[in-house]
Design an enzyme around this catalytic site. Structure first.
Site, PDB file in Angstrom:
ATOM      1  N   SER A 190       0.821  -1.221   0.000  1.00 16.51           N
ATOM      2  CA  SER A 190       0.000   0.000   0.000  1.00 16.51           C
ATOM      3  C   SER A 190       0.845   1.257   0.000  1.00 16.51           C
ATOM      4  O   SER A 190       1.940   1.288   0.572  1.00 16.51           O
ATOM      5  CB  SER A 190      -0.903   0.021   1.237  1.00 16.51           C
ATOM      6  OG  SER A 190      -1.751  -1.091   1.265  1.00 16.51           O
ATOM      7  N   HIS A 241      -7.316  -0.085   6.264  1.00 20.54           N
ATOM      8  CA  HIS A 241      -6.920  -1.486   6.429  1.00 20.54           C
ATOM      9  C   HIS A 241      -6.962  -1.923   7.896  1.00 20.54           C
ATOM     10  O   HIS A 241      -7.385  -3.026   8.213  1.00 20.54           O
ATOM     11  CB  HIS A 241      -5.529  -1.728   5.836  1.00 20.54           C
ATOM     12  CG  HIS A 241      -5.497  -1.626   4.350  1.00 20.54           C
ATOM     13  ND1 HIS A 241      -6.228  -2.467   3.536  1.00 20.54           N
ATOM     14  CD2 HIS A 241      -4.852  -0.778   3.508  1.00 20.54           C
ATOM     15  CE1 HIS A 241      -6.021  -2.151   2.265  1.00 20.54           C
ATOM     16  NE2 HIS A 241      -5.189  -1.118   2.218  1.00 20.54           N
TER      17      HIS A 241
END
Lengths: 445, 445, 445, 445
Positions: free
Chosen positions: D308, D383
């Site tokens: 990410s 997340h």
């Protein structure tokens, strides 16, 4: 997703057939119910073959097909005779090609000879196939032909040419296996009802019982050119042991099991659907494909077996005495005992009958042979030829009227043991050896 | 909705190919990159043909196919030679069948002779077709063959057998017409980019311009056994008059029109996709099917025409003087004038060139003949054979480098006039008469 | 072809439901047949709403749904009472939001007030919808609710919240019109048999007669979240005049006509399928969509009409004397004459009955009014509200036992005249004016 | 096969949109390019809401939608203001409903109050949804609104009503997960190119590299009413370890692995597609669905992780000194060292930078907090809120210009460990605890 693209392709394939209608030639005068004369059809066939008027070849092919459909049996006979006489290979061309071939055997002269020998009829059939629905019509034409003229030596070439083409077009490489269930279109399902001839499907409720429970499966082969009309289908029951009774498989009064718990797949009915494809065998391939699908989807399945009919058994029993090697005293007694019973299930549950029948079955399957040295039972030849093992006799396996009348209630399990299929097949084809279970071998003669 | 059922059928068809993997025979030792010896392949072919081991026929077919794929060009040549020598018809069998036929010409002896003449190679190909992806491999095998051995007389029978089978399998009755647009799977679209050879598709943006606007259409023929790999496709522009310039059709800088307002459908590019199907013609049928679809969907369309290239025109011009009938003074002057120009569009916009070129084109299309008495231009033969009319020459119709280099920028409109197609076709095929517009006939020689 | 892509989407939608199974929470102890206590369900609902455990929100929703399915009617009542009491809006929060709103009417205080008033129950239903099959369960939950508690004022908010959500989710913008025919999956067709309540479908043969002939059509609305379970369907007959008898439409003994020759589309049966969507009307939209499809596909169709039942007519006749405005002598005589007949078709074919019945029908449809000033017949209110015209009474239009018993055999044609639909609709809704044909207006009172 | 039936349903859904055209009302005078006055639109909205003219409700909805499309930004502002002022709840009705509620708090008075408070605007939006393409237009309308008026308190109710409806309609229970590959329609694929904003897709070749290899997957959520326009998609790489570099994932120069050999699924790009659905989160659900699909299809997969971006990292570094708790000397030195480098990959490969950067990253993720006590990084919040673990910092994980500029090349792995997801999620949501790997915890401050 590529597949979704294909879907549209086949929509088109079918829709084309639907939209195009009927053509405008031979039948355009409106007298569609009136038979077209064979002379006219012959002329049209010549035009189609000539390639002149290629621009309208599909319409011509459609007109000839539509004209054929108007023929009654008598006229069909004339039509086939016309095909035999008017579209065969020319003798003079053959002779001349032969002379060139004899003088010099080269690629060129061989091909020319082959060419001279191939009847124009074959190309005619290929062009008839261009009409919408043409393939189905050729299949049905062959069914018509075989119904009436199968043994007519004078027409053998017509049958040869049709069979040759269909064999090539229905190559197993073109077949599509499909699982059929309760969400299949009704138009497909009603065909199953019509085509099932081993264990009749009585009505939609009966059909539903064979498709809809999770432990009852049906698979069929299709061909793109026949659309949703199947070639052959097999009915499968998922169970926990090898079934010995068709009634207990088909009953409504049973406990459904979860497919992933099943250990055994019973193939209990296999039906060919297209009479016009007689002799072009798909059953071997179908069973293998289905076994392969089932193993992939349900890894718990360990045993693959059939529950199969013995349709000519009683006929054989009746004719038994007249065979070369007469029945033994013991066997004659068994038949007599059997004949003394009433042909009802309770009457047959006589303890003495079972061993007697098994001895007779043993002889029927293992000793009686065709001229080729193979078993006389056609179902046995099919499964043994696939490499299956003659596993078990099932006494009173089919107690329907039909079952009792044709086979004294006897059914048979043929086991598809994947590890021995290949060896069995070769031993059977090469040396006429029938793979047989120890249990059957132990049956006293 | 029946059609939706079919969709699933074909999912299965393709998926099968995907899941089955590679077989386990010839290549199972892991040396997949290593060439399999032709001797081993021949042995495997014999086993496949023998029917022994039928149980694993598909796997065998797959193994042979995979082995073929490892061969380099030299070994492919050996493979084809092996097919020619080892799988031909047996001379002794032919002779013996001939003797029986000569003694009595009956259905039976004819069929036996035909049978003796048919090379086992044909059945071998049919069995190779049973492998997943088998059809595509046979098509590609024929492409390989023709690339290297097309004129090799010793191998003519191999080519004949492959061509014979593919001709039968790719019968137009099995083809499926599909319209292709921007919502077609990318995997299909990228093939169009690869297969387009008339007017190159530069990139995805260029492709989009040919598919996505409502007045730009693409149609293709597919065959079930080749899945989403097209056989042939045609690109169509909907317009208001017969276009005379490919650049104006392909430009991005144009006003889109509503399909229902269009009066004219321009077929501006036709491409065969499978080299292995060379000589098995679908173009005629494709154009007719597309015309039929367009007329149904867009009843306002009145005119159907091509805008076609003349790929060998400059080559002919260059060789002009050497032909039997030499160029006239006027024609030689025209060629000289042409050659004196720079090959750029502006230079060619010389007022004197147009009439000179038209006179030469007139001669090229109407006077120069092949030994069969047909025009020497292959594109012309195709469209005229379909019954189209040679309608118009388009000076500077293609000003791309390619267009100028190959055809001096010349393009041609062939008109598909539905009313005269049939008559034109018959006159062309029967009497080599070229249907020509009055305008072209009026061009001074 | 975009559409083909969508196909896969919806495969996924349904398949997901199938594969996910049952969740593992409330029922995981294996006592699935045992009722889960309402206290446990309430706790689970609170957890689902709290957003804690969001990670397993779908599984929770599934467990609650599965638990609901185990409840008997008595426990369902407890469940609904729990929803009413435990998941309503908090009074203190409402009061406090109101005070802020009263102090200053701003966007913010309005939204806060609205927020305080929305019961958490609505969000609970939205989260229950996340389970596979969640939408269908909520629809069925509302059916359960309405069966038992429709008039229970204490539970009115539960009904309001369910109805509010379903109204929003079953927005006509999300509905999909589908034509249903003999190639529709059997699983869909069997639902039609089950759902048809106007003119019962006796068996698969009867069903086939309503779908399969080219002049018999069925259309249904579907919603993506309910998969292949229809919301409503209409049966249509293509004819050459406005039919006056349901038996002649449904008989097997009739001449099929080509759809493109038909001038008239008769809507002869409309059925709502989901009791849980009661009050969320699709019929209006369905008829209009079907009319629009039919006009596009069959431009020859000029007339769109219903053949509709009058299910409460005899009940009204029986109660006629007790209404405010008593029957006239003439009307009483007619009822007496009717009652004197045997209720069989032949007996009713009495010449005097027809005019008497028509006069009574005229009064029933045109004079008897609901408190809102609308006709008392619900079928009439539906079609007149759509803008249709009361066109014709059909004496002995339904001679089935049902038809004779409920409506003295009377049926009605409502005409959908596209030009006057809008004006009729507005006159009916705005001014309670019933659009009536001249023929009916002329019937003597 | 049921599913195949559904396919047709959705064909219809989309096709309907295509065929219906544009309606005939407001814009029928042909001046489509001319803005329709807001007054006229308001009048049309009132008519649509009134239910008068219900017969033509869809056409009306379509006309209003088409009129909206002609508005420029200034007129859209007027349109939204009109919606705010003209279609809100009536104060007098609210007050009167309140009085009844205050007098007696019953189901009836509560519902009446709720009813009085619901702005007619909501019903207006529901009716606008009935137009073909209505849902997409409402989504886009909300995007327009948020672009210009997101913080305009006076219009907050308009946003609330749109958001409320879309939240209900885009319930995750209605979403459909689809895998996207190279056989997906080009029209869908080109949207991916347009929507990808994390790691730009340069062209069709780049796209193909992310979809076509067997170890590169893309999944997207679709909603039936938006057809082939995705809501969100995620790109996945199948690997053998947790990747730490986006360039090594995206390079063309890598060895493809067989999916069944992969142990790890890397989620390396997640993109929301519809700006109009801002705040309606699907990402959580998408990742869980994809994990569930992958585990079913590829049982060898053991590890699920993201790679990410940290898009605001350098901005934070730059502003670091100004925060409440100033950078330590060590941290300041690290930033200085970093700033002293040239922003190119080679320059950054300075041994001293790595530990300095990791210390800063540790502080950024674990110490800096939002007012709610959560990490300041939005990707981290997403997340971690899903229950993932902050697993690893990847120094020089993104060496693209973008990656270096925005995040000093730093990337992060968030680990989706199925066993701890739920507990992590609850600890994060309930107590703001960030699940962190031992490795990150060990980084020296």
């Amino acid at each position: 997703m590529t597949c979704e693209f294909l879907k549209g392709m086949f929509d088109t394939l079918l829709d084309r057939g639907r939209h195009l209608g009927q053509g405008a030639g031979l039948l355009s005068d409106g007298h569609r119910s009136q038979t077209v004369s064979i002379d006219k059809i012959e002329a049209q066939c010549r035009a189609l073959l000539s390639g002149k008027g290629e621009a309208s070849g599909r319409v011509m092919a459609q007109d000839i097909g539509a004209a054929y459909d108007t023929l009654d049996d008598r006229n069909k006979a004339v039509f086939f005779a016309m095909l035999a006489s008017a579209f065969g290979a020319e003798r003079t061309a053959i002779d001349s090609a032969w002379r060139r071939f004899e003088a010099a055997d080269t690629s060129e002269t061989r091909l020319a000879l082959l060419d001279a020998l191939e009847p124009p009829r074959q190309e005619l059939f290929r062009r008839l196939n261009r009409a919408p629905g043409g393939t189905k019509r050729l299949v049905d034409m062959r069914a018509d032909f075989n119904d009436a003229h199968r043994h007519d030596a004078a027409l053998a070439e017509v049958e040869h040419d049709l069979a040759h083409l269909l064999q090539s077009w229905f190559n197993t490489g073109f077949l599509v296996l499909r699982s059929i269930d309760w969400s299949t279109p009704a138009s497909v399902l009603e065909r199953l009802i019509a085509y099932e001839s081993v264990h009749q499907i009585k009505d939609w409720g009966d059909l539903r019982r064979r498709l809809s429970p999770a432990d009852r499966l049906v698979y069929a082969f299709f061909h793109p050119a026949l659309g949703d009309d199947p070639l052959i289908f097999v009915e499968v029951a998922l169970t926990n042991d090898i079934s010995s009774s068709i009634q207990s498989l088909l009953t409504d009064d049973r406990v459904e099991i979860a497919p992933e718990d099943a250990t055994t797949a019973m193939f209990y009915s296999i039906n060919n659907c297209q009479r016009g494809l007689r002799g072009i065998s798909f059953g071997n391939f179908l069973i293998k494909q289905v076994v392969s699908e089932l193993r992939r989807d349900l890894p718990n399945l360990k045993t693959f077996s059939t529950l199969s009919p013995v349709p000519r058994f009683r006929k054989w029993l009746a004719s038994g005495d007249t065979t070369e090697k007469p029945f033994s005293k013991r066997q004659r007694d068994a038949v007599a005992l059997l004949d003394a019973q009433e042909w009802s299930k309770p009457a047959l549950e006589n303890d003495k009958l079972r061993p007697a029948m098994f001895a007779l079955a043993r002889r029927y399957f293992l000793e009686e042979k065709s001229p080729q040295g193979l078993p006389i039972d056609p179902v046995a030849r099919f499964h043994l030829g696939n490499g299956a093992t003659l596993e078990r006799f099932c006494w009173l396996g089919d107690t329907s009227t039909n079952g009792l009348t044709q086979s004294a209630g006897l059914m048979v399990n043929y086991l598809y043991d994947l590890k021995s299929l290949e060896a069995n097949h070769e031993a059977f084809v090469g040396n006429q050896i029938v793979a047989t279970s120890a249990a059957i071998r132990r049956i006293a003669e």
